[in-house]
Design a protein around this motif. Structure first.
Motif, PDB file in Angstrom:
ATOM      1  N   CYS A   1      32.781  40.958  48.249  1.00 28.05           N
ATOM      2  CA  CYS A   1      33.828  41.954  48.468  1.00 28.05           C
ATOM      3  C   CYS A   1      33.535  43.217  47.658  1.00 28.05           C
ATOM      4  O   CYS A   1      33.590  44.328  48.184  1.00 28.05           O
TER       5      CYS A   1
ATOM      6  N   PHE B   1      32.785  46.517  50.059  1.00 30.95           N
ATOM      7  CA  PHE B   1      33.820  47.547  50.134  1.00 30.95           C
ATOM      8  C   PHE B   1      33.621  48.625  49.077  1.00 30.95           C
ATOM      9  O   PHE B   1      34.556  49.006  48.362  1.00 30.95           O
TER      10      PHE B   1
ATOM     11  N   ARG C   1      36.517  50.908  47.635  1.00 32.05           N
ATOM     12  CA  ARG C   1      37.598  51.284  48.551  1.00 32.05           C
ATOM     13  C   ARG C   1      38.951  50.875  47.990  1.00 32.05           C
ATOM     14  O   ARG C   1      39.957  51.534  48.192  1.00 32.05           O
TER      15      ARG C   1
ATOM     16  N   TYR D   1      40.147  54.209  52.746  1.00 31.91           N
ATOM     17  CA  TYR D   1      40.071  53.177  53.780  1.00 31.91           C
ATOM     18  C   TYR D   1      39.452  53.760  55.051  1.00 31.91           C
ATOM     19  O   TYR D   1      38.568  53.158  55.658  1.00 31.91           O
TER      20      TYR D   1
ATOM     21  N   ASP E   1      31.850  50.304  57.677  1.00 31.80           N
ATOM     22  CA  ASP E   1      32.288  49.004  58.199  1.00 31.80           C
ATOM     23  C   ASP E   1      31.422  48.579  59.381  1.00 31.80           C
ATOM     24  O   ASP E   1      31.294  49.300  60.375  1.00 31.80           O
TER      25      ASP E   1
END
Length: 163
Positions: free
Chosen positions: A26, A30, A39, A99, A107
């Motif tokens: 993670c 991110f 993030r 985001y 992403d």
């Protein structure tokens, strides 16, 4: 720390190293290299699990789902009465920009959908409808926003004292 203790319990189905593995994944996934910051404050990231078996992976995913409310509700209960006004809303919209940046630039799912000719509206439906952008914004010294950046927006071993 409560959330991470609960997440660790959710991962026990896959053994002792699963929590650390998914937390580190993670933190790495991110991350916004162009900003030099994550993030968000972290969590668990796992996808495309095939080992050790379908039954164990299914038990793990079920365990994660079963632990969601026990992990999150105490945080909501503790924070629900905190003052919240236009200043906090403005900062929330600013952080939502991170985001959006992550989803559009890094992403894998979003990129795959856009690059493969998927339905753009469906692919972008997860983006928040309201976001704020600022040039070279810095948190006010001594503010809650400064504390977020200083103490939370960095990879951290939330369970170090329990190891």
């Amino acid at each position: 720390m409560h959330w991470h203790r609960t997440a660790r319990r959710a991962c026990e189905v896959l053994g002792d190293v699963a929590y650390r593995r998914f937390k580190e994944q993670c933190d790495a996934y991110f991350y916004l290299p162009h900003r030099g910051e994550p993030r968000g404050i972290g969590g668990l990231f796992f996808d495309d699990l095939k080992e050790p078996s379908f039954d164990r992976v299914f038990a793990f995913v079920k365990s994660v789902g079963d632990h969601f409310l026990p992990a999150y509700l105490p945080i909501l209960r503790r924070r629900k009465a905190l003052p919240y006004g236009e200043r906090e809303r403005d900062f929330q919209l600013y952080r939502r920009g991170r985001y959006v940046e992550f989803n559009l630039v890094y992403d894998r799912g979003t990129r795959f959908g856009l690059e493969s000719g998927g339905r753009v509206e469906s692919i972008l439906a997860s983006l928040p409808p309201l976001v704020r952008w600022r040039h070279d914004w810095r948190p006010e010294p001594g503010s809650a926003e400064e504390r977020l950046y200083r103490d939370f927006l960095r990879p951290r071993d939330w369970l170090a004292d329990e190891a």
